[in-house]
Design a protein around this motif. Structure first.
Motif, PDB file in Angstrom:
ATOM      1  N   CYS A  39       0.846  -1.193   0.000  1.00 22.42           N
ATOM      2  CA  CYS A  39       0.000   0.000   0.000  1.00 22.42           C
ATOM      3  C   CYS A  39       0.884   1.246   0.000  1.00 22.42           C
TER       4      CYS A  39
ATOM      5  N   ASP B 236      -4.906   7.349 -12.165  1.00 21.56           N
ATOM      6  CA  ASP B 236      -4.851   6.028 -12.798  1.00 21.56           C
ATOM      7  C   ASP B 236      -3.589   5.341 -12.278  1.00 21.56           C
TER       8      ASP B 236
ATOM      9  N   ASP C 256      -2.875  -0.447 -12.803  1.00 19.18           N
ATOM     10  CA  ASP C 256      -3.069  -1.878 -12.515  1.00 19.18           C
ATOM     11  C   ASP C 256      -4.472  -2.359 -12.834  1.00 19.18           C
TER      12      ASP C 256
ATOM     13  N   SER D  84      -7.251  -1.011 -11.889  1.00 19.38           N
ATOM     14  CA  SER D  84      -8.233  -0.689 -10.850  1.00 19.38           C
ATOM     15  C   SER D  84      -9.059   0.526 -11.259  1.00 19.38           C
ATOM     16  N   ALA D  85     -10.032   0.859 -10.436  1.00 18.53           N
ATOM     17  CA  ALA D  85     -10.939   1.970 -10.753  1.00 18.53           C
ATOM     18  C   ALA D  85     -10.293   3.334 -10.584  1.00 18.53           C
TER      19      ALA D  85
ATOM     20  N   SER E 107      -8.817   6.708  -8.567  1.00 20.22           N
ATOM     21  CA  SER E 107      -9.281   7.484  -7.420  1.00 20.22           C
ATOM     22  C   SER E 107      -9.517   8.926  -7.840  1.00 20.22           C
TER      23      SER E 107
ATOM     24  N   HIS F  42      -3.271   3.686  -2.307  1.00 21.56           N
ATOM     25  CA  HIS F  42      -3.633   2.557  -3.165  1.00 21.56           C
ATOM     26  C   HIS F  42      -2.780   1.350  -2.809  1.00 21.56           C
ATOM     27  N   CYS F  43      -3.413   0.171  -2.781  1.00 24.75           N
ATOM     28  CA  CYS F  43      -2.728  -1.084  -2.467  1.00 24.75           C
ATOM     29  C   CYS F  43      -2.571  -1.907  -3.743  1.00 24.75           C
ATOM     30  N   PHE F  44      -1.343  -2.296  -4.051  1.00 21.53           N
ATOM     31  CA  PHE F  44      -1.015  -3.074  -5.240  1.00 21.53           C
ATOM     32  C   PHE F  44      -0.880  -4.542  -4.857  1.00 21.53           C
ATOM     33  N   SER F  45      -1.679  -5.390  -5.493  1.00 20.16           N
ATOM     34  CA  SER F  45      -1.642  -6.823  -5.193  1.00 20.16           C
ATOM     35  C   SER F  45      -0.893  -7.617  -6.255  1.00 20.16           C
ATOM     36  N   GLU F  46      -0.713  -7.044  -7.434  1.00 18.75           N
ATOM     37  CA  GLU F  46       0.020  -7.718  -8.498  1.00 18.75           C
ATOM     38  C   GLU F  46       1.474  -7.278  -8.470  1.00 18.75           C
TER      39      GLU F  46
END
Length: 304
Positions: A55, A76, A79, A81-82, A84, A91-95
């Protein structure tokens, strides 16, 4: 427009028509164009690299010349995602991988500016911790356990907790550990692994140290009731279920014991007379404390 006109904030354009000799009269039109400043977009992040899930807090550094203000933002994160609409999003990056970050600012007069920072965020891959052990069935007779590392190939640090208040680190991938030969019970083994990027993973498995399983049965006995070898029976440790059959040379069953404590006294089928001196065939089927079945066949000599 010239730079001076931009600086002044407006310019007046005049269109004039002056028809030559004729019926049309002179005409003139003036239009004032106002110039508004565009946002100057900039941003930073408190942590641009980390292990998934990572994050990051983004700080907006966008400016605009007063009296204009920033009316809205759009982010943007690269990744999928939608995004903000917050000024300073988290923002949390999972990939894993590199991510381009784009920020868009819209002024109070609708002027739009954007900035994209290429590969601004780097998310490292996590290792995978896993192990198995041998033997599968462990007893207090031999409580030495080999733990077999099955973690991912990028691991360069292993921390083992063997569940008995002992641990081992950092470079032994597949250790051998000896547990107490006095106590049975379960132990939770935990493995923590790291890779070169500092990412880690944890896995835990439970093992059970059980009582010993042994089985012994003699090959002769003499039922003369002199106090020595008067009965034929099996003995051992860690036995839950037990059946013993004895057959004569013609295949007739002459004794069946349904418990480890059942003993053959040398008499055929519980009769009053002892069987003749001979070699008899026996068969044992038992289940140990791990619910594993065992089957044995052998011979015993009855001596008078």
């Amino acid at each position: 427009p010239s730079q001076a006109e931009y600086t002044s904030g407006s310019v007046i354009l005049t269109l004039t028509t002056d028809d030559p000799i004729g019926p049309c009269t002179f005409s003139s039109s003036m239009v004032t164009f106002d110039f508004y400043p565009s946002p100057v977009v900039d941003f930073t992040a408190d942590s641009a690299a980390g292990c998934a899930v990572h994050c990051t807090n983004f700080t907006n550094l966008t400016t605009i010349a007063p009296p204009d203000t920033i009316a809205s933002w759009n982010w943007d994160f690269g990744d999928g995602s939608a995004g903000s609409a917050l000024k300073n999003p988290t923002h949390c990056f999972s990939e894993t991988g590199f991510f381009d970050i784009k920020a868009i600012a819209i002024s109070s007069h609708g002027c739009v500016s954007s900035l994209t920072k290429i590969q601004f965020i780097h998310i490292f891959a996590n290792p995978i911790a896993e192990f198995t052990h041998t033997p599968i069935f462990i007893t207090v007779v031999d409580p030495n356990v080999t733990f077999i590392n099955q973690s991912s190939s990028d691991v360069n640090y292993w921390h083992w907790n063997f569940g008995d208040s002992t641990s081992l680190a950092p470079s032994t991938s597949s250790p051998v550990h000896e547990y107490s030969d006095q106590d049975t019970g379960s132990y939770v083994i935990t493995l923590i692994v790291h890779n070169a990027d500092g990412c880690y993973d944890t896995v835990s498995h439970q093992i059970f140290i059980g009582p010993a399983f042994t089985f012994y049965i003699p090959n002769f006995f003499s039922p003369n009731f002199d106090g020595t070898n008067d009965y034929f029976f099996g003995s051992g440790l860690g036995i839950n279920k037990f059946d013993l059959w004895v057959f004569d040379r013609w295949g007739n069953m002459i004794f069946h014991g349904k418990d480890l404590y059942d003993k053959w006294d040398g008499k055929a089928n519980g009769g009053s007379n002892k069987a003749q001196q001979d070699v008899y065939v026996w068969k044992v089927e038992l289940t140990d404390v791990y619910n594993k079945p065992h089957s044995y066949i052998g011979t015993v000599t009855l001596l008078k």
